[in-house]
Motif scaffolding. Sequence first.
Motif, PDB file in Angstrom:
ATOM      1  N   ARG A 195     -30.685   7.160 -51.023  1.00  0.00           N
ATOM      2  CA  ARG A 195     -31.757   6.938 -50.036  1.00  0.00           C
ATOM      3  C   ARG A 195     -32.781   8.069 -50.101  1.00  0.00           C
ATOM      4  NH1 ARG A 195     -32.675   8.176 -44.367  1.00  0.00           N
ATOM      5  NH2 ARG A 195     -30.733   9.330 -44.394  1.00  0.00           N
TER       6      ARG A 195
ATOM      7  N   GLU B 159     -38.690  -0.534 -51.148  1.00  0.00           N
ATOM      8  CA  GLU B 159     -37.654  -1.570 -51.248  1.00  0.00           C
ATOM      9  C   GLU B 159     -36.283  -0.939 -51.454  1.00  0.00           C
ATOM     10  OE1 GLU B 159     -38.375  -4.540 -50.238  1.00  0.00           O
ATOM     11  OE2 GLU B 159     -40.430  -3.833 -50.091  1.00  0.00           O
TER      12      GLU B 159
ATOM     13  N   ASP C 187     -21.195  -2.524 -45.515  1.00  0.00           N
ATOM     14  CA  ASP C 187     -21.869  -3.823 -45.571  1.00  0.00           C
ATOM     15  C   ASP C 187     -20.822  -4.911 -45.784  1.00  0.00           C
ATOM     16  OD1 ASP C 187     -23.518  -5.992 -45.982  1.00  0.00           O
ATOM     17  OD2 ASP C 187     -24.548  -5.146 -47.713  1.00  0.00           O
TER      18      ASP C 187
ATOM     19  N   LEU D  67     -33.135  -1.515 -48.775  1.00  0.00           N
ATOM     20  CA  LEU D  67     -31.814  -2.034 -49.153  1.00  0.00           C
ATOM     21  C   LEU D  67     -30.674  -1.213 -48.572  1.00  0.00           C
ATOM     22  CD1 LEU D  67     -32.387  -2.947 -52.905  1.00  0.00           C
ATOM     23  CD2 LEU D  67     -32.019  -4.534 -50.986  1.00  0.00           C
TER      24      LEU D  67
ATOM     25  N   LYS E 183     -24.531   0.972 -45.434  1.00  0.00           N
ATOM     26  CA  LYS E 183     -25.909   0.904 -44.941  1.00  0.00           C
ATOM     27  C   LYS E 183     -26.044   1.822 -43.733  1.00  0.00           C
ATOM     28  CE  LYS E 183     -27.194  -3.322 -46.992  1.00  0.00           C
ATOM     29  NZ  LYS E 183     -28.198  -4.333 -47.014  1.00  0.00           N
TER      30      LYS E 183
END
Length: 137
Positions: free
Chosen positions: A24, A34, A120, A38, A127
């Motif tokens: 990240r 993008e 997830d 995600l 996430k």
Amino acid sequence: MATSIHGNQTMNETDEVLAVAGRRATAMMAADVEGVALLLDERCVYTHSSGLTDTKESYIAALRKQAYIYHAVETVAVEHAVIIGHLVILNSVMRVSMTVKATGTSVDRKIKVTEMWVRDQEGPGWKLLISHSTNLA
């Protein structure tokens, strides 16, 4: 059941989350909107060290407008991690260097960050669910 780790001890889930957090940070510095999107849960609440709070939608919109231009995002230390089922909670110290487009100011901060990462359920990986940061003196 909750598991805590301190110092150099490691747990598999914590290592996985730290790797995703690194991806990240890399995406943020590369302005890969993008790629950042995600890694954020749909329910993400992102509170900046300035006190501004974003949802996933508003944070991604701000990144698309280049409201924040990240130059460096570095985890200095993970002080505490708690694992509860499909959640990993990290308490870290980070350094962030960025430009805030609205004011044109450069910001170089050392911050304390608490993040909650959720596994997830739709696919492999983690996430970001919650991020809350505050400036350190």
